[in-house]
Design an enzyme around this catalytic site. Structure first.
Site, PDB file in Angstrom:
ATOM      1  CG  HIS A 119      -2.226  -0.705   0.892  1.00 54.47           C
ATOM      2  ND1 HIS A 119      -2.344  -1.917   0.884  1.00 54.47           N
ATOM      3  CD2 HIS A 119      -3.455  -0.240   1.208  1.00 54.47           C
ATOM      4  CE1 HIS A 119      -3.631  -2.468   0.779  1.00 54.47           C
ATOM      5  NE2 HIS A 119      -4.181  -1.496   0.870  1.00 54.47           N
ATOM      6  CG  HIS A 176       2.006  -3.442   6.156  1.00 55.86           C
ATOM      7  ND1 HIS A 176       3.029  -4.478   5.628  1.00 55.86           N
ATOM      8  CD2 HIS A 176       0.801  -3.226   5.520  1.00 55.86           C
ATOM      9  CE1 HIS A 176       2.514  -4.809   4.477  1.00 55.86           C
ATOM     10  NE2 HIS A 176       1.088  -3.913   4.241  1.00 55.86           N
TER      11      HIS A 176
END
Length: 231
Positions: free
Chosen positions: A97, A161
């Site tokens: 992302h 993450h």
């Protein structure tokens, strides 16, 4: 539930910059601008994607929510979660992302800075123009970076993450955008890029070659000379 979905992130990082390139290109009647903007953006996105995917499969770092994805069974001593979900849980480093958002949005920021000289403070701004306000130009040029930063932060908030994943992903996106931008556009930090003749214009990558007739003198080869001497 992701705050910024993968599809939305890809669409915004691609079509927002391209829409701006097309709009400005139509206003300036420059197909050259649209072409270089679009192909440079796609090169940045492609390079960032390639590096990110290679690292994801090479490193195999566990995501913060890996245990929830795994659904570890103490009796079977194995993960009982969906296979694809478990596999995806080993693709934390780097953040896709972040690299996607920064590759698209940082390229757009570079392009806006190249159009307005917002990041080259030694250049005098044109009078009586939107570009005459350096503060306005600078602020507009960094707006895309706010969105990219927001995307990166949400990946930590969504527990998808680690901080290092997001930082490296963002760096990959920035580096890819900068390299691709310099291939097609002048350096936005260099004063020489903002001469009156090339202000905000893309690089000329190819020049039309001139075909000239040449008078070619043919010479006898060694074997032909030997045959001539024998005769």
């Amino acid at each position: 539930m992701d705050r910024v979905g993968s599809a939305l992130n890809h669409l915004l990082a691609l079509f927002v910059p391209i829409s701006i390139f097309v709009l400005v290109g139509c206003i300036q009647r420059s197909l050259h601008l649209i072409h270089h903007g679009a192909i440079g953006l796609c090169a940045a996105r492609g390079l960032a994607r390639l590096i990110t995917v290679v690292l994801k499969h090479s490193v195999g770092r566990l995501r913060p929510d890996f245990l929830a994805r795994c659904k570890w069974d103490e009796i079977l001593l194995e993960c009982t979660g969906k296979k694809q979900t478990v596999i995806d849980g080993r693709k934390s480093f780097p953040s896709g992302h972040s690299s996607t958002a920064f590759s698209g949005m940082f390229f757009l920021s570079l392009w806006m800075a190249g159009q307005t000289a917002a990041w080259c403070f030694s250049v005098q701004m044109p009078p009586r123009n939107l570009r005459s306000s350096r503060m306005t130009s600078f602020f507009l040029s960094i707006i895309p970076l706010f969105w990219a930063t927001h995307v990166a932060v949400t990946r930590i908030q969504d527990y998808k993450h680690h901080k290092e994943d997001v930082c490296v992903g963002g760096f990959i996106g920035i580096a890819s955008a900068f390299i691709s931008y310099l291939i097609f556009w002048p350096n936005p930090f260099s004063p020489s890029s903002f001469d009156h003749q090339i202000y905000g214009q893309p690089r000329v990558l190819y020049t039309a070659g001139e075909y000239r007739s040449r008078n070619i003198d043919f010479e006898l080869g060694r074997h032909e000379l030997e045959e001539e001497n024998i005769v």
